[in-house]
Design a protein around this motif. Structure first.
Motif, PDB file in Angstrom:
ATOM      1  N   ALA A 161       0.989  -1.172  -0.131  1.00 49.20           N
ATOM      2  CA  ALA A 161       0.008   0.109  -0.054  1.00 49.20           C
ATOM      3  C   ALA A 161       0.896   1.191   0.194  1.00 49.20           C
ATOM      4  O   ALA A 161       1.974   1.291   0.415  1.00 49.20           O
ATOM      5  CB  ALA A 161      -1.004  -0.045   1.328  1.00 49.20           C
ATOM      6  N   SER A 162       0.123   2.535  -0.514  1.00 48.95           N
ATOM      7  CA  SER A 162       0.816   3.823  -0.494  1.00 48.95           C
ATOM      8  C   SER A 162      -0.077   4.609   0.388  1.00 48.95           C
ATOM      9  O   SER A 162      -1.001   4.781   0.073  1.00 48.95           O
ATOM     10  CB  SER A 162       1.106   4.270  -1.869  1.00 48.95           C
ATOM     11  N   VAL A 163       0.888   5.310   1.254  1.00 52.29           N
ATOM     12  CA  VAL A 163      -0.010   6.000   2.282  1.00 52.29           C
ATOM     13  C   VAL A 163       0.515   7.727   2.230  1.00 52.29           C
ATOM     14  O   VAL A 163       1.662   7.720   2.813  1.00 52.29           O
ATOM     15  CB  VAL A 163      -0.376   5.619   3.541  1.00 52.29           C
ATOM     16  N   GLY A 164      -0.111   8.721   1.755  1.00 52.11           N
ATOM     17  CA  GLY A 164       0.521  10.087   1.710  1.00 52.11           C
ATOM     18  C   GLY A 164       0.595  10.854   2.954  1.00 52.11           C
ATOM     19  O   GLY A 164       1.709  11.415   3.120  1.00 52.11           O
ATOM     20  N   GLY A 165      -0.156  10.453   4.026  1.00 53.46           N
ATOM     21  CA  GLY A 165      -0.011  10.920   5.429  1.00 53.46           C
ATOM     22  C   GLY A 165       0.531   9.911   6.459  1.00 53.46           C
ATOM     23  O   GLY A 165       1.424   9.269   5.995  1.00 53.46           O
ATOM     24  N   SER A 166      -0.157   9.846   7.589  1.00 54.34           N
ATOM     25  CA  SER A 166       0.103   8.863   8.520  1.00 54.34           C
ATOM     26  C   SER A 166      -0.904   7.645   8.478  1.00 54.34           C
ATOM     27  O   SER A 166      -2.084   7.731   7.783  1.00 54.34           O
ATOM     28  CB  SER A 166      -0.030   9.610   9.795  1.00 54.34           C
ATOM     29  N   PHE A 167      -0.408   6.548   9.029  1.00 54.25           N
ATOM     30  CA  PHE A 167      -0.982   5.345   9.231  1.00 54.25           C
ATOM     31  C   PHE A 167      -1.210   5.203  10.745  1.00 54.25           C
ATOM     32  O   PHE A 167      -0.189   4.779  11.609  1.00 54.25           O
ATOM     33  CB  PHE A 167      -0.159   4.212   8.638  1.00 54.25           C
TER      34      PHE A 167
END
Length: 297
Positions: free
Chosen positions: A105-111
Motif C-alpha cells: 500500500a501507499s499512504v500519503g499521510g500517517s497510518f
C-alpha cells in the motif's frame, strides 16, 4: 444497510449526480454483505464511524483520498496495493476479527492503529491464511506509523508484518501488546524509518520481535518486555542505526537480544533484566552503557 448501497455510491453515478467533496460518512450502521471496493477510484474521503461489518471488506488496489474506520468492528479488511492520498485511520476501539492487510500500500499521510485490537482469523474473501493480524509488508507511509501509543495502547493477537516497509517519520509501538507465542510477534526485516522506531513505556511482546537489516535514526526500547520463542527475544542483526539504541529498564526472557553486526551511535542497557545478549561484530563509535544488569525474573 446493504453493502451494495455503498458500492453504488462509490461507482460512477448517473449524469447530474455526484458525491459531495466532504465524502461519504457512515455512522453507527450495521453493514450487511461483502463490501467490495477493489480497484475503485474515489475522489472523496470515506469514513466509517462505530459501524459493524458482518462480512469482509476489500479495498484491494483502490485509490482513495482518506480511509477512516473509527470504532468499527470488522472481519477481514483487504487493502493490498491501496493508494491513499492522505491518512489511514483505524482507531478509537477499532476491532478486527480476521486479517487486516495493507501489503504494497501507499499512504500519503500517517497510518494510525492506536487504540485498536487486531485478532487474527483466516480470511474468507481471498482464501489466504497469512497468520497476520496486521500485514503491512512493503507498505510506504510518508508520515508516521502509529501502531500503538502510550495514550492509546493497541493489542495484536497474531503476527504483525512490516517486512520491507517504509516510514517517512517514526514507527511507534509504545505500550502495545503484541502476542504470537512461539512465532514472530513483529516481523519487520528490512524496515526503514527516517525517524525513530520505538517499543517503549510498557510495550510487551509474546513472540519474537524481528528487525534484521533494518534502517532507522534511533531505536528506543525503554521499559519494555520481550518474551521470545526460547531462542530469540529481539533480533536486529545487521541493522543500521544512526543515533542511540536504548534498552534501559527493559526485560528480555525466553531468548537472546540479538544485535550482532549492528552499526549504532551508542548503546545503553542500564537497569535491564536479560537472559542473554549478542553484540558480536557490533560497531559502536561512541558509548556502551552497561549498569545494574540482572537475569530475568
Amino acid at each position: 444497510i446493504q453493502s451494495a448501497l455503498i458500492e453504488w455510491l462509490c461507482s460512477p453515478l448517473p449524469e447530474g449526480c455526484s458525491v459531495d467533496s466532504k465524502g461519504i460518512h457512515v455512522y453507527g450502521a450495521k453493514i450487511y454483505g461483502v463490501l467490495n471496493l477493489g480497484y475503485a477510484r474515489l475522489q472523496f474521503p470515506l469514513t466509517f464511524h462505530r459501524c459493524c461489518f458482518d462480512e469482509d471488506v476489500s479495498f484491494k488496489n483502490a485509490k482513495v483520498l482518506t480511509l477512516v474506520f473509527r470504532g468499527c468492528w470488522t472481519r477481514t479488511l483487504l487493502a493490498d496495493g491501496v493508494d491513499v492520498a492522505n491518512n489511514v485511520i483505524l482507531t478509537e476501539g477499532f476491532h478486527s476479527d480476521g486479517e487486516v492487510l495493507f501489503r504494497d500500500a501507499s499512504v500519503g499521510g500517517s497510518f494510525r492503529t492506536d487504540g485498536a485490537c487486531f485478532e487474527y482469523a483466516p480470511a474468507a474473501i481471498h482464501g489466504a491464511k497469512t497468520g497476520n493480524a496486521l500485514g503491512c509488508d512493503r507498505m510506504k507511509v510518508n508520515g508516521t506509523m502509529f501502531l500503538s501509543t502510550s495514550k492509546s495502547p493497541s493489542t495484536f493477537k497474531g503476527e504483525v508484518g512490516l517486512a520491507g516497509a517504509f516510514s517517512g517519520s517514526n514507527v511507534e509501538c509504545d505500550s502495545g501488546a503484541f502476542e504470537n507465542d512461539g512465532e514472530f510477534a513483529i516481523r519487520a526485516d528490512r524496515l526503514t524509518a527516517v525517524g525513530t522506531i520505538s517499543f517503549r513505556n510498557g510495550f510487551s511482546a509474546k513472540g519474537v520481535v524481528h528487525l534484521p537489516n533494518s534502517k532507522m535514526q534511533a531505536l528506543d526500547c525503554t521499559s519494555s518486555k520481550f518474551r521470545g520463542d526460547g531462542n530469540t527475544g529481539f533480533n536486529a542483526e545487521g541493522a543500521t542505526i544512526v543515533g542511540p539504541v536504548v534498552f534501559d529498564q527493559s526485560e528480555a526472557s525466553g531468548g537472546t537480544i540479538r544485535l550482532r553486526g549492528i552499526d549504532a551511535g551508542d548503546v545503553s542497557f542500564n537497569s535491564c533484566k536479560l537472559s542473554s545478549l549478542d553484540l558480536r561484530h557490533t560497531r559502536i563509535p561512541r558509548a556502551l552503557r552497561w549498569q545494574s544488569i540482572k537475569g530475568p525474573s
